[in-house]
Design an enzyme around this catalytic site. Sequence first.
Site, short mmCIF file in Angstrom:
data_model
loop_
_atom_site.label_atom_id
_atom_site.label_comp_id
_atom_site.label_asym_id
_atom_site.label_seq_id
_atom_site.Cartn_x
_atom_site.Cartn_y
_atom_site.Cartn_z
CG PHE A 36 -31.87 14.10 -32.08
CD1 PHE A 36 -30.86 14.87 -31.55
CD2 PHE A 36 -32.16 14.22 -33.43
CE1 PHE A 36 -30.14 15.76 -32.35
CE2 PHE A 36 -31.46 15.10 -34.24
CZ PHE A 36 -30.45 15.87 -33.70
CG ASP A 47 -39.49 13.29 -34.64
OD1 ASP A 47 -39.32 12.79 -35.76
OD2 ASP A 47 -38.63 14.01 -34.09
CE LYS A 69 -32.94 11.06 -39.90
NZ LYS A 69 -31.61 11.44 -40.38
#
Length: 398
Positions: free
Chosen positions: A142, A226, A255
């Site tokens: 994702f 990522d 995040k």
Amino acid sequence: MTDTTTDTTTRDWRERQADDLMASYAPALRLLVRGEGCWVWDDEGTAYLDFLGGIAVNSLGHAHPVVVAAASSQAATLVHVSNYFTTPSQLELAERLKRITGAGEGGRVYFGNSGAEANEAAFKLARRNGGRTRILALKNAFHGRTMGALALTGKPALQQAFEPMVPGVEHLDSTVEALEVAMRDDVAALIVEPIKGETGVVPLPEGYLAAARRLTERHGALLIVDEIQTGVGRTGAWFDYQHAGIVPDAVTIAKGIAGGVPLSALVTFGRASSLFQRGDHGSTFGGNPFSTTVANAVLEEIETRDLLGNAARRGPQIRDAVLGMGSSLVTEVRGRGLLLGIGVVEGAAQPIADAALERGLIVNAINSTSIRIAPPLIVGDAEIAEFADRFGAALAAC
């Protein structure tokens, strides 16, 4: 004149959400009104132990004094300037990111606002790699929901309503053998999550990152890692690729970088740092003085308080607590540091998460067999004991 004002006190918050917010999310579980440390409270005064941390965002928990002080001070000074200017906090953060990623003097930093934006920037960076257009990504990974990031995301169910996807992306099985077959001299980049967070916290196979680094170097492709969910100390190192002892060509970060304030970054290494040219990419809000000031404060606190070490120590403690419950519903515990996936029998994840919420514990049923936990990096013995009590009670109730 018609009075269009609505007395919100007469409408339940669930009704207000249904009427006023886009239906792209499931109905909210609770209406949260404040937080402190690893705890949040709803509008009825019920306290919840937050073992999701805003999905790995609230690195220092809620209302941490360092975040409050940095945000308050900067808000009173300078919140935003355009990207025609820079600020001391932006320069400081760029230098800090180059240091903690290992990019060093040859590194460069691009700032955005979200993980998807960082991955969009990485996608464009890959397209700058010698005119190559093939990009390799992994099945069940994702990378975000904007169109470029969605094309990288190896989940067909998320893509189908928005096809055709941006072309050029191929999704592989997460094996070295599949990578060896696909990797050729026409590949622009390989992008990987070292731990697939949205798939259930599933780490890449042992040795995969080292093999990926070797193969991408051999064929002139970029290795883009990522670290949106795994980065900023969550797995017990600043970035998860550091556990493998490799250096990528680029890393995407978001995040936990600013403890809840929107901010993301793309950090490039070596030759990748010269690929973007003036005008290739930009962001109105990215790297503004407010978000970068808070990020500097968060990263400084993580470093000076040894929260990397805390994450490394607390992960095994939580793992042992879960496995020690002896529940027949639990099959395994995956992940590293404070990003853990609790494997459960088919269909049990959502009932367990629901039972936990009823007992004042926030965890996430990420699919039918996986529960994700990502508590703040400040979590300690007291919070882990509370987690064990409440999660154990939730398992017993199911």
